[in-house]
Design a protein around this motif. Structure first.
Motif, PDB file in Angstrom:
ATOM      1  N   ASN A 132       0.889  -1.154   0.000  1.00  0.00           N
ATOM      2  CA  ASN A 132       0.000   0.000   0.000  1.00  0.00           C
ATOM      3  C   ASN A 132       0.930   1.207   0.000  1.00  0.00           C
ATOM      4  O   ASN A 132       1.335   1.681   1.063  1.00  0.00           O
ATOM      5  CB  ASN A 132      -0.903  -0.013   1.240  1.00  0.00           C
ATOM      6  CG  ASN A 132      -1.650   1.301   1.437  1.00  0.00           C
ATOM      7  OD1 ASN A 132      -1.743   2.127   0.529  1.00  0.00           O
ATOM      8  ND2 ASN A 132      -2.159   1.508   2.650  1.00  0.00           N
ATOM      9  N   PRO A 133       1.326   1.689  -1.184  1.00  0.00           N
ATOM     10  CA  PRO A 133       2.361   2.719  -1.262  1.00  0.00           C
ATOM     11  C   PRO A 133       1.872   4.059  -0.728  1.00  0.00           C
ATOM     12  O   PRO A 133       0.658   4.279  -0.599  1.00  0.00           O
ATOM     13  CB  PRO A 133       2.654   2.800  -2.760  1.00  0.00           C
ATOM     14  CG  PRO A 133       1.372   2.387  -3.407  1.00  0.00           C
ATOM     15  CD  PRO A 133       0.793   1.329  -2.506  1.00  0.00           C
ATOM     16  N   PRO A 134       2.797   4.953  -0.418  1.00  0.00           N
ATOM     17  CA  PRO A 134       2.396   6.281   0.058  1.00  0.00           C
ATOM     18  C   PRO A 134       1.538   6.990  -0.990  1.00  0.00           C
ATOM     19  O   PRO A 134       1.813   6.902  -2.190  1.00  0.00           O
ATOM     20  CB  PRO A 134       3.734   7.012   0.247  1.00  0.00           C
ATOM     21  CG  PRO A 134       4.767   5.951   0.297  1.00  0.00           C
ATOM     22  CD  PRO A 134       4.254   4.829  -0.532  1.00  0.00           C
ATOM     23  N   TYR A 135       0.510   7.661  -0.528  1.00  0.00           N
ATOM     24  CA  TYR A 135      -0.323   8.434  -1.443  1.00  0.00           C
ATOM     25  C   TYR A 135       0.111   9.896  -1.356  1.00  0.00           C
ATOM     26  O   TYR A 135      -0.527  10.728  -0.718  1.00  0.00           O
ATOM     27  CB  TYR A 135      -1.804   8.268  -1.110  1.00  0.00           C
ATOM     28  CG  TYR A 135      -2.704   9.034  -2.064  1.00  0.00           C
ATOM     29  CD1 TYR A 135      -2.646   8.788  -3.431  1.00  0.00           C
ATOM     30  CD2 TYR A 135      -3.582  10.007  -1.609  1.00  0.00           C
ATOM     31  CE1 TYR A 135      -3.452   9.482  -4.317  1.00  0.00           C
ATOM     32  CE2 TYR A 135      -4.393  10.706  -2.489  1.00  0.00           C
ATOM     33  CZ  TYR A 135      -4.322  10.440  -3.836  1.00  0.00           C
ATOM     34  OH  TYR A 135      -5.117  11.141  -4.722  1.00  0.00           O
ATOM     35  N   ILE A 167       3.439   9.586  -6.150  1.00  0.00           N
ATOM     36  CA  ILE A 167       4.586   8.724  -5.834  1.00  0.00           C
ATOM     37  C   ILE A 167       4.203   7.240  -5.861  1.00  0.00           C
ATOM     38  O   ILE A 167       5.068   6.375  -6.053  1.00  0.00           O
ATOM     39  CB  ILE A 167       5.202   9.114  -4.473  1.00  0.00           C
ATOM     40  CG1 ILE A 167       6.668   8.625  -4.411  1.00  0.00           C
ATOM     41  CG2 ILE A 167       4.398   8.573  -3.309  1.00  0.00           C
ATOM     42  CD1 ILE A 167       7.471   9.255  -3.305  1.00  0.00           C
ATOM     43  N   TYR A 168       2.910   6.929  -5.717  1.00  0.00           N
ATOM     44  CA  TYR A 168       2.518   5.517  -5.775  1.00  0.00           C
ATOM     45  C   TYR A 168       2.841   4.916  -7.140  1.00  0.00           C
ATOM     46  O   TYR A 168       3.146   3.725  -7.252  1.00  0.00           O
ATOM     47  CB  TYR A 168       1.039   5.350  -5.435  1.00  0.00           C
ATOM     48  CG  TYR A 168       0.051   5.711  -6.508  1.00  0.00           C
ATOM     49  CD1 TYR A 168      -0.378   4.762  -7.435  1.00  0.00           C
ATOM     50  CD2 TYR A 168      -0.472   7.000  -6.608  1.00  0.00           C
ATOM     51  CE1 TYR A 168      -1.299   5.090  -8.421  1.00  0.00           C
ATOM     52  CE2 TYR A 168      -1.395   7.333  -7.589  1.00  0.00           C
ATOM     53  CZ  TYR A 168      -1.807   6.379  -8.490  1.00  0.00           C
ATOM     54  OH  TYR A 168      -2.711   6.702  -9.470  1.00  0.00           O
ATOM     55  N   CYS A 169       2.776   5.729  -8.203  1.00  0.00           N
ATOM     56  CA  CYS A 169       3.119   5.248  -9.543  1.00  0.00           C
ATOM     57  C   CYS A 169       4.594   4.875  -9.623  1.00  0.00           C
ATOM     58  O   CYS A 169       4.962   3.851 -10.213  1.00  0.00           O
ATOM     59  CB  CYS A 169       2.791   6.323 -10.582  1.00  0.00           C
ATOM     60  SG  CYS A 169       1.054   6.774 -10.685  1.00  0.00           S
ATOM     61  N   HIS A 170       5.436   5.703  -9.018  1.00  0.00           N
ATOM     62  CA  HIS A 170       6.876   5.420  -9.015  1.00  0.00           C
ATOM     63  C   HIS A 170       7.178   4.170  -8.185  1.00  0.00           C
ATOM     64  O   HIS A 170       8.017   3.345  -8.581  1.00  0.00           O
ATOM     65  CB  HIS A 170       7.634   6.629  -8.468  1.00  0.00           C
ATOM     66  CG  HIS A 170       7.551   7.846  -9.339  1.00  0.00           C
ATOM     67  ND1 HIS A 170       8.281   7.979 -10.497  1.00  0.00           N
ATOM     68  CD2 HIS A 170       6.798   8.959  -9.241  1.00  0.00           C
ATOM     69  CE1 HIS A 170       7.999   9.145 -11.059  1.00  0.00           C
ATOM     70  NE2 HIS A 170       7.103   9.759 -10.325  1.00  0.00           N
ATOM     71  N   PHE A 171       6.531   4.026  -7.040  1.00  0.00           N
ATOM     72  CA  PHE A 171       6.741   2.832  -6.212  1.00  0.00           C
ATOM     73  C   PHE A 171       6.441   1.571  -7.008  1.00  0.00           C
ATOM     74  O   PHE A 171       7.203   0.604  -6.990  1.00  0.00           O
ATOM     75  CB  PHE A 171       5.835   2.896  -4.973  1.00  0.00           C
ATOM     76  CG  PHE A 171       6.546   3.334  -3.727  1.00  0.00           C
ATOM     77  CD1 PHE A 171       6.812   2.436  -2.713  1.00  0.00           C
ATOM     78  CD2 PHE A 171       6.944   4.645  -3.569  1.00  0.00           C
ATOM     79  CE1 PHE A 171       7.464   2.826  -1.554  1.00  0.00           C
ATOM     80  CE2 PHE A 171       7.592   5.070  -2.414  1.00  0.00           C
ATOM     81  CZ  PHE A 171       7.856   4.156  -1.402  1.00  0.00           C
ATOM     82  N   LEU A 172       5.309   1.588  -7.723  1.00  0.00           N
ATOM     83  CA  LEU A 172       4.892   0.400  -8.460  1.00  0.00           C
ATOM     84  C   LEU A 172       5.910   0.027  -9.538  1.00  0.00           C
ATOM     85  O   LEU A 172       6.296  -1.145  -9.660  1.00  0.00           O
ATOM     86  CB  LEU A 172       3.513   0.644  -9.076  1.00  0.00           C
ATOM     87  CG  LEU A 172       2.771  -0.581  -9.613  1.00  0.00           C
ATOM     88  CD1 LEU A 172       1.258  -0.378  -9.524  1.00  0.00           C
ATOM     89  CD2 LEU A 172       3.145  -0.897 -11.044  1.00  0.00           C
ATOM     90  N   LEU A 173       6.375   1.013 -10.295  1.00  0.00           N
ATOM     91  CA  LEU A 173       7.335   0.714 -11.365  1.00  0.00           C
ATOM     92  C   LEU A 173       8.722   0.395 -10.820  1.00  0.00           C
ATOM     93  O   LEU A 173       9.423  -0.474 -11.358  1.00  0.00           O
ATOM     94  CB  LEU A 173       7.405   1.884 -12.349  1.00  0.00           C
ATOM     95  CG  LEU A 173       6.152   2.165 -13.180  1.00  0.00           C
ATOM     96  CD1 LEU A 173       6.458   3.169 -14.283  1.00  0.00           C
ATOM     97  CD2 LEU A 173       5.591   0.890 -13.804  1.00  0.00           C
TER      98      LEU A 173
END
Length: 518
Positions: A132-135, A167-173
């Motif tokens: 559950n990445p930072p929002y 930043i959740y997009c960056h975490f996922l990639l």
């Protein structure tokens, strides 16, 4: 070791203590929103049938207090877990979590995951990633941070994310570099990636570089996190290139274990749609690949004007009289749609809308010196605005004249920009027939007819009325599919999204106009 109820209760107590120690503003800035216990368990339960036969090598890049780790220990015996690694950027939270789980195999790194280097060899990488990445929205990222993250994600995946990406997009990639071959991943992320333009790169990644297994969208009214107006989704995928005939399961509403709706869509079909929300929310009768004329081919659609200070620039007749403002710098403007229930606005002899709440926009295009000598009462009013700091607000200070508004001429057709659906209001969007000369603020979308359509409307008012009626008959499913939805059931339409709505029925009543639209 199966985690017992006492340890999970201790984790929840710790989480509540940490939450209470931060203000809502601090949580928003850090993007810290804890995963509910039952949701964490449901996400892990769904992973069971997809997990590789090898022992679990677990990774959580945004560990928090360990909701997913607790669920992992609850569902799997310790003999099936080879290692468990977590990353937590908040040192206070990380230290407390380390103490909580110090008798388990967890290796918790108190560090920023985005600055850490992934393992070089596949055997050292994770085969189960749950996060559950930072929002953290892009507004809270510095230019340096955005550039750093963009470069990292491009290096790992070949994809350069938009500067508008959270930043959740960056975490996922970035996690792609930590995934072993066939690694299973589950991400609890905002549903916005399925709608917004900056989410296109995430959608491309999920369709081309990994095998997307399932996307579950929670009902926007069923918010998973307190005090967060964002709808949530869970995305499962495997680190494997998808086959040509692969199909993705889309589920919607209800719970992860008992969704209200479910359907499978091929990867090929997904590549041909701009938004994914319409797949899970729409009636199956609606064709995903709609053809024909769109509203954008008949109308130029613009957002209404933004004043930067409505309370100063938009005035009532009483305020105009009080400050003795000159009429030549005042234009009628529609009030917010919440102030009137009619969908057709009549006009008086001066072109002003006949509404209980009448408002006028102040905009002046002459110099300060001219105002001071020719319009002293307006000059005094503007001085009040300067004292209040209006002239230094972002929009105002970036204008040639801080008191001159952007130009938005009136139009016969406007549409409400956002709203909620409830028992009293069947649709969050209203198409309004405007007979007045009033312009509109940015709570509306303004539809300006293209080509000779405006001339047709002027000569044949009955055609205009029919077009208005057709617009109000557009299926709510279609409008929602083109727009986006936020937590709490707030629906929103951008100009480009409204422009994608089919307009074939309008063409049918104006046969002579077909050639202009083609």
């Amino acid at each position: 070791m199966i985690v017992n109820q006492t340890q999970e209760l201790a984790r929840i107590k710790l989480q509540n203590q940490l939450d209470a120690a931060k203000t809502q503003a601090e949580k928003n800035k850090l993007g810290q929103f804890a995963t509910p216990t039952e949701l964490a368990k449901d996400i892990l339960k769904y992973c069971i049938k997809f997990l590789p036969k090898d022992k679990i090598r677990f990774l959580d890049p945004a560990f928090g207090t360990g909701a997913f780790y607790s669920a992992l220990l609850n569902l799997f015996p310790i003999s099936e877990i080879d290692e468990a690694i977590g990353y937590e950027i908040d040192s206070h939270c990380g230290q407390e979590a380390s103490q909580l789980w110090n008798k388990t195999r967890l290796k918790l790194n108190i560090a920023d995951f985005t600055t850490c280097i992934p393992p070089e060899f596949d055997a050292a990488k994770a085969n189960l990633i749950i996060c559950n990445p930072p929002y953290i929205r892009h507004h809270h990222l510095t230019k340096y941070e955005k550039l750093r993250l963009q470069n990292l994600t491009k290096k790992i995946t070949g994809i350069k994310l938009s500067k508008l990406a959270g930043i959740y997009c960056h975490f996922l990639l970035l996690s792609h570099g930590w995934m072993a071959k066939n690694c299973l991943a589950a991400w609890l992320i905002p549903s916005g990636f399925m709608d917004v333009n900056y989410g296109q790169q995430i959608r491309d990644y999920l369709l081309t570089q990994v095998t997307l297994l399932r996307v579950h969208s929670f009902d926007p009214k069923d918010m998973q996190f307190k005090n967060v107006l964002v709808s949530s989704s869970v995305v499962w995928f495997r680190n494997k290139i998808p086959s040509d005939n692969h199909q993705v399961e889309f589920t919607y509403s209800g719970s992860l274990t008992k969704p209200n709706k479910s359907q499978f869509i091929s990867v090929k079909a997904l590549k041909n749609v701009n938004k994914w929300t319409n797949i899970s929310q729409l009636n199956s009768k609606i064709n995903i690949e709609r053809q024909g004329v769109k509203l954008s081919e008949l109308f130029t659609i613009k957002r209404g004007l933004a004043t930067g200070a409505n309370d100063f620039f938009i005035l009532t007749p009483e305020q105009i009289s009080k400050y003795k403002l000159p009429p030549e710098f005042l234009t009628p403007i529609l009030p917010s749609p919440r102030y009137f229930s009619v969908d057709e606005i009549e006009a008086d002899a001066l072109g002003n809308p006949i509404l209980e709440r009448q408002l006028f926009l102040l905009s002046c295009d002459i110099s300060k010196n001219e105002i001071q000598f020719q319009y002293p009462s307006l000059w005094e009013y503007l001085q009040m605005g300067i004292k209040k700091g209006i002239s230094n607000r972002y929009l105002c200070k970036h204008r040639r004249l801080w008191y001159q508004q952007e130009y938005r001429k009136s139009s016969a057709l406007v549409c409400t920009y956002m709203g909620r659906q409830n028992r009293l209001k069947k649709t969050p969007f209203r198409f309004i027939l405007n007979h007045s000369q009033a312009t509109a603020t940015n709570v509306y979308l303004i539809l300006y007819p293209k080509f000779e359509l405006e001339d047709i409307f002027n000569k044949k008012p009955n055609i205009l009325r029919k077009v208005w009626q057709i617009l109000n008959q557009i299926s709510l499913d279609i409008l929602i599919s083109e727009g986006r939805v936020y937590g709490g059931g707030l629906h929103k339409l951008e100009p480009r999204e409204l422009g994608n709505v089919p307009a074939d029925k309008i063409i049918e009543i104006i046969p002579s106009f077909k050639s202009f639209a083609q």
